[in-house]
Design a protein around this motif. Structure first.
Motif, PDB file in Angstrom:
ATOM      1  N   ASN A 101       1.898   2.021  -3.747  1.00  0.00           N
ATOM      2  CA  ASN A 101       1.216   2.173  -4.506  1.00  0.00           C
ATOM      3  C   ASN A 101       0.422   3.665  -4.325  1.00  0.00           C
ATOM      4  O   ASN A 101       0.393   4.508  -4.882  1.00  0.00           O
ATOM      5  CB  ASN A 101      -0.392   1.372  -4.312  1.00  0.00           C
ATOM      6  N   ASN A 102       0.720   4.419  -3.296  1.00  0.00           N
ATOM      7  CA  ASN A 102       0.574   5.541  -2.705  1.00  0.00           C
ATOM      8  C   ASN A 102       1.714   6.547  -3.570  1.00  0.00           C
ATOM      9  O   ASN A 102       2.251   7.528  -3.407  1.00  0.00           O
ATOM     10  CB  ASN A 102       0.126   5.887  -1.272  1.00  0.00           C
ATOM     11  N   THR A 112      -3.765  17.129 -15.260  1.00  0.00           N
ATOM     12  CA  THR A 112      -3.649  18.243 -14.585  1.00  0.00           C
ATOM     13  C   THR A 112      -2.314  18.796 -14.599  1.00  0.00           C
ATOM     14  O   THR A 112      -2.722  20.311 -15.800  1.00  0.00           O
ATOM     15  CB  THR A 112      -3.541  18.321 -13.139  1.00  0.00           C
ATOM     16  N   SER A 120       0.652  -1.255  -0.207  1.00  0.00           N
ATOM     17  CA  SER A 120       0.144  -0.450  -0.025  1.00  0.00           C
ATOM     18  C   SER A 120       0.817   1.316  -0.165  1.00  0.00           C
ATOM     19  O   SER A 120      -0.020   2.004  -0.462  1.00  0.00           O
ATOM     20  CB  SER A 120      -0.942   0.447   1.387  1.00  0.00           C
ATOM     21  N   LYS A 161       2.680   6.187  -6.472  1.00  0.00           N
ATOM     22  CA  LYS A 161       2.696   6.663  -7.833  1.00  0.00           C
ATOM     23  C   LYS A 161       1.893   8.108  -8.006  1.00  0.00           C
ATOM     24  O   LYS A 161       0.107   7.865  -7.054  1.00  0.00           O
ATOM     25  CB  LYS A 161       1.490   5.241  -8.380  1.00  0.00           C
ATOM     26  N   PRO A 162       2.300   8.419  -8.778  1.00  0.00           N
ATOM     27  CA  PRO A 162       1.264  10.174  -9.140  1.00  0.00           C
ATOM     28  C   PRO A 162       0.138   9.139  -9.856  1.00  0.00           C
ATOM     29  O   PRO A 162      -0.546   8.222 -10.500  1.00  0.00           O
ATOM     30  CB  PRO A 162       2.035  10.389  -9.870  1.00  0.00           C
ATOM     31  N   SER A 163      -1.419  10.282  -8.983  1.00  0.00           N
ATOM     32  CA  SER A 163      -2.641   9.696  -9.938  1.00  0.00           C
ATOM     33  C   SER A 163      -3.037  10.183 -10.750  1.00  0.00           C
ATOM     34  O   SER A 163      -2.221  10.758 -11.629  1.00  0.00           O
ATOM     35  CB  SER A 163      -3.857  10.237  -8.648  1.00  0.00           C
ATOM     36  N   PRO A 164      -3.844   9.269 -11.848  1.00  0.00           N
ATOM     37  CA  PRO A 164      -4.115   9.549 -13.229  1.00  0.00           C
ATOM     38  C   PRO A 164      -4.646  11.301 -13.413  1.00  0.00           C
ATOM     39  O   PRO A 164      -4.078  12.119 -14.497  1.00  0.00           O
ATOM     40  CB  PRO A 164      -5.109   8.306 -13.468  1.00  0.00           C
ATOM     41  N   TRP A 165      -5.240  11.613 -12.657  1.00  0.00           N
ATOM     42  CA  TRP A 165      -5.940  13.370 -12.185  1.00  0.00           C
ATOM     43  C   TRP A 165      -4.491  13.665 -12.722  1.00  0.00           C
ATOM     44  O   TRP A 165      -4.888  15.169 -13.087  1.00  0.00           O
ATOM     45  CB  TRP A 165      -6.975  13.114 -11.276  1.00  0.00           C
ATOM     46  N   LYS A 166      -3.637  14.195 -11.451  1.00  0.00           N
ATOM     47  CA  LYS A 166      -2.806  14.956 -11.551  1.00  0.00           C
ATOM     48  C   LYS A 166      -1.992  14.735 -12.569  1.00  0.00           C
ATOM     49  O   LYS A 166      -1.566  15.930 -12.857  1.00  0.00           O
ATOM     50  CB  LYS A 166      -1.746  14.186 -10.118  1.00  0.00           C
ATOM     51  N   THR A 167      -1.672  14.116 -13.663  1.00  0.00           N
ATOM     52  CA  THR A 167      -0.865  13.800 -14.629  1.00  0.00           C
ATOM     53  C   THR A 167      -1.394  14.438 -15.861  1.00  0.00           C
ATOM     54  O   THR A 167      -0.916  15.198 -16.185  1.00  0.00           O
ATOM     55  CB  THR A 167      -1.128  12.185 -15.303  1.00  0.00           C
TER      56      THR A 167
END
Length: 111
Positions: free
Chosen positions: A7-8, A18, A4, A10-16
């Protein structure tokens, strides 16, 4: 390190999305500013007897920016692949800022 925790990181797809959108917006902002001031740029940097010729020369320089976009994409994709997205993004933003500053310091044709 637990799964876990990994996994934390990794950048979120929304951050990428944005950050990518911000880069594109800043790039198009430069083109829009140039287009808005095209009439002024044509008078100051490309004086001619014909206003149409001056404006045409101004938009030829504008078109040069669009021609260079794919070459910049190839170059910065190589940088991004080799060193990561962050250095590629920062380098492209710094180069755009430098060229805007350099363009504002160029003397007019009359000088």
């Amino acid at each position: 390190m637990s799964l876990s925790a990994v996994n934390n990181l990794k950048p979120s797809p929304w951050k990428t999305v944005t950050v990518s959108s911000l880069g594109s917006a800043l790039e198009y902002y430069d083109f829009v500013i140039y287009a808005v001031f095209a009439a002024t740029i044509s008078k100051e940097f490309f004086p001619s007897d014909s206003a149409v010729t001056s404006l045409f020369n101004t938009f030829l320089v504008f078109a040069g920016g669009y021609v260079m976009r794919p070459l910049g994409g190839i170059f910065f994709s190589h940088i991004g692949h080799r060193f990561g997205r962050r250095p590629a993004f920062l380098a492209s933003m710094l180069l755009m800022a430098f060229t805007m500053i350099a363009m504002s310091l160029v003397p007019s044709f009359a000088a």
